[in-house]
Design a protein around this motif. Structure first.
Motif, short mmCIF file in Angstrom:
data_model
loop_
_atom_site.label_atom_id
_atom_site.label_comp_id
_atom_site.label_asym_id
_atom_site.label_seq_id
_atom_site.Cartn_x
_atom_site.Cartn_y
_atom_site.Cartn_z
N GLY A 196 0.78 -1.23 0.00
CA GLY A 196 0.00 0.00 0.00
C GLY A 196 0.82 1.28 0.00
O GLY A 196 0.26 2.37 0.13
N ARG A 197 2.13 1.16 -0.14
CA ARG A 197 2.98 2.34 -0.11
C ARG A 197 3.95 2.31 -1.28
O ARG A 197 4.37 1.25 -1.73
N ASN A 198 4.31 3.48 -1.77
CA ASN A 198 5.27 3.59 -2.86
C ASN A 198 6.68 3.59 -2.26
O ASN A 198 7.44 4.54 -2.38
N THR A 199 7.01 2.46 -1.60
CA THR A 199 8.22 2.40 -0.77
C THR A 199 8.82 1.00 -0.83
O THR A 199 8.11 0.01 -0.80
N VAL A 200 10.15 0.96 -0.87
CA VAL A 200 10.90 -0.30 -0.77
C VAL A 200 11.71 -0.27 0.51
O VAL A 200 12.40 0.71 0.80
N GLN A 201 11.64 -1.36 1.28
CA GLN A 201 12.48 -1.49 2.46
C GLN A 201 13.69 -2.34 2.12
O GLN A 201 13.56 -3.40 1.52
N ILE A 202 14.87 -1.87 2.52
CA ILE A 202 16.12 -2.62 2.34
C ILE A 202 16.67 -2.93 3.72
O ILE A 202 16.87 -2.03 4.53
N ARG A 203 16.92 -4.22 3.95
CA ARG A 203 17.45 -4.65 5.24
C ARG A 203 18.78 -5.36 4.98
O ARG A 203 18.79 -6.47 4.42
N PRO A 204 19.91 -4.75 5.37
CA PRO A 204 21.21 -5.39 5.14
C PRO A 204 21.32 -6.73 5.85
O PRO A 204 20.59 -7.01 6.81
N THR A 205 22.26 -7.56 5.36
CA THR A 205 22.45 -8.89 5.91
C THR A 205 22.78 -8.85 7.40
O THR A 205 22.19 -9.57 8.21
N LEU A 206 23.74 -8.00 7.75
CA LEU A 206 24.19 -7.92 9.12
C LEU A 206 23.54 -6.75 9.84
O LEU A 206 23.50 -5.64 9.31
N THR A 207 23.01 -7.01 11.03
CA THR A 207 22.43 -5.94 11.83
C THR A 207 23.53 -5.28 12.64
O THR A 207 24.25 -5.92 13.40
N GLU A 208 23.68 -4.00 12.43
CA GLU A 208 24.73 -3.25 13.12
C GLU A 208 24.26 -1.82 13.27
O GLU A 208 23.55 -1.28 12.42
N GLU A 209 24.63 -1.18 14.36
CA GLU A 209 24.20 0.19 14.57
C GLU A 209 24.88 1.11 13.58
O GLU A 209 26.10 1.19 13.51
N ARG A 210 24.08 1.79 12.79
CA ARG A 210 24.61 2.71 11.79
C ARG A 210 24.98 4.03 12.44
O ARG A 210 24.25 4.55 13.28
N ASN A 211 26.09 4.57 12.05
CA ASN A 211 26.55 5.87 12.55
C ASN A 211 25.83 6.97 11.78
O ASN A 211 26.27 7.36 10.69
N LEU A 212 24.72 7.46 12.33
CA LEU A 212 23.93 8.46 11.64
C LEU A 212 24.65 9.80 11.54
O LEU A 212 24.44 10.55 10.57
N GLU A 213 25.49 10.12 12.50
CA GLU A 213 26.20 11.39 12.46
C GLU A 213 27.19 11.41 11.29
O GLU A 213 27.29 12.40 10.56
N ALA A 214 27.93 10.32 11.12
CA ALA A 214 28.88 10.24 10.01
C ALA A 214 28.16 10.27 8.67
O ALA A 214 28.61 10.94 7.72
N LEU A 215 27.05 9.56 8.59
CA LEU A 215 26.27 9.55 7.36
C LEU A 215 25.72 10.94 7.06
O LEU A 215 25.74 11.41 5.92
N SER A 216 25.24 11.63 8.10
CA SER A 216 24.71 12.99 7.92
C SER A 216 25.78 13.92 7.38
O SER A 216 25.52 14.72 6.47
N SER A 217 26.99 13.82 7.89
CA SER A 217 28.09 14.68 7.44
C SER A 217 28.38 14.46 5.95
O SER A 217 28.64 15.42 5.21
N ALA A 218 28.32 13.20 5.52
CA ALA A 218 28.56 12.90 4.11
C ALA A 218 27.43 13.42 3.23
O ALA A 218 27.67 14.02 2.17
N LEU A 219 26.20 13.22 3.66
CA LEU A 219 25.05 13.61 2.84
C LEU A 219 24.84 15.11 2.80
O LEU A 219 24.26 15.64 1.84
N MET A 220 25.31 15.81 3.81
CA MET A 220 25.17 17.27 3.83
C MET A 220 25.94 17.93 2.69
O MET A 220 25.66 19.07 2.32
N LYS A 221 26.90 17.23 2.11
CA LYS A 221 27.71 17.78 1.02
C LYS A 221 26.97 17.69 -0.32
O LYS A 221 27.42 18.26 -1.31
N LEU A 222 25.85 16.97 -0.34
CA LEU A 222 25.12 16.76 -1.58
C LEU A 222 24.01 17.78 -1.74
O LEU A 222 23.76 18.61 -0.86
#
Length: 339
Positions: A265-291
């Motif tokens: 019912g949603r125009n959305t795909v969920q992606i779940r990586p093989t290994l569950t690990e806490e993602r570093n959102l701060e590091a990801l945010s810093s990278a994406l802020m450059k885009l």
């Protein structure tokens, strides 16, 4: 002497015998981006008898800076990369059998593609696929050549089943993040350097000059004038699940695959990586802020929006790709940011 290959045959380690061997070889290239097109063109020009290229993506304008087989027409009409590459390569050497497979490569697809392969070349953009390549190669005894590049940095390594460490030996786990061409950019000379290393090693293998293989992991940064050649043989592990004494080939098992699902019912795909690990959102945010896109964050998730798509990253590694029901498109968006 066939004039087409005359200069190559004059090179003593190849010669006429090596040229005949090349004509009998089948190389499978996974990925038709910068590394894939570079590898494919050199090997087709060299006279490798059968070249298969597999890729799920289409040509975009941002590809033209470094992906050498594509034209403005390909980007204008969003031609599938595997098709555009095949058509261009057929104009370069009509003696070579060239296959362009438009597909998202998983274990079953790779089994089919490599049934009669002599060599696999990695030209992918993610470690999920590389680890599948690694397990297929170990299971079937097919050598493969790893390659990667981003920014001005690149690396390459030849993996020989039963002889060298495999990719699983070298990696403790599947990386959950890291720089990609979309987040850190890339210069074409870095691509060319990786392609040069990959194809040189490929020609050695395909012509029977195995003793000439480098057998070291090559790493370089062209902008900062750094070049490292590292002996990693001691990293080969007897208990490696992919190449050890009792291999189980974990990345070919269903429970080890990256999970994707179109949400009902949603125009959305969920992606779940093989290994569950806490993602570093701060590091990801810093990278994406450059885009160019918009980045929003709270203590639990990070949202990145650009155009009609929005990707929501959770700490446990899950990602929701809003704005599409196409799993292949969702994966392309995901890997372009995560790698």
């Amino acid at each position: 002497m066939n004039d087409r290959y005359s200069r190559q045959q004059l090179f003593e380690p190849i010669g006429e015998e090596g040229q005949r061997k090349l004509a009998d070889q089948h190389v499978v290239i996974i990925g038709a981006g910068a590394l894939g097109t570079g590898n494919a063109e050199i090997l087709v020009r060299a006279g490798v008898g059968h070249v298969t290229i597999a890729d799920r993506d289409y040509v975009e304008w941002s590809n033209l800076q470094r992906q050498q087989l594509f034209s403005e027409e390909d980007a204008k009409y969003r031609m599938p990369k595997a098709v555009a590459a095949r058509e261009r390569l057929e104009l370069i050497n009509s003696d070579v059998r060239i296959e362009g497979q438009v597909m998202d490569v998983g274990p079953e697809e790779l089994r089919e593609l490599t049934e009669f392969a002599d060599l696999i070349i990695d030209a992918t953009d993610n470690f999920d696929t590389r680890l599948i390549i690694n397990d297929i190669a170990q299971q079937r005894g097919i050598p493969w050549i790893y390659g990667a590049c981003v920014g001005s940095y690149g690396l390459s390594y030849v993996i020989l089943p039963e002889e060298t460490p495999c990719l699983s030996c070298l990696l403790e786990k599947v990386p959950m993040g890291g720089a990609t061409c979309d987040t850190a950019g890339i210069i074409a000379p870095a691509v060319g350097m990786v392609v040069a290393h990959q194809t040189a090693e490929a020609l050695k293998l395909l012509t029977g000059n195995k003793a000439a293989l480098k057998r070291k992991l090559v790493s370089f940064d062209m902008w900062n004038n750094q070049y490292i050649s590292m002996d990693v043989q001691k990293l080969k592990k007897a208990d490696c699940p992919s190449c050890g004494e009792q291999p189980v080939y974990p990345y070919l098992q269903p429970d080890q695959q990256t999970k994707t699902a179109v949400l009902c019912g949603r125009n959305t795909v969920q992606i779940r990586p093989t290994l569950t690990e806490e993602r570093n959102l701060e590091a990801l945010s810093s990278a994406l802020m450059k885009l160019d896109g918009k980045v929003e964050q709270n203590p639990y998730l990070l949202s990145y929006s650009k155009g009609e798509h929005r990707l929501v990253f959770f700490k446990d590694g899950r990602v929701l790709v809003h704005g599409t029901k196409d799993i292949a498109q969702a994966k392309n968006l995901y890997y372009s940011l995560i790698g």
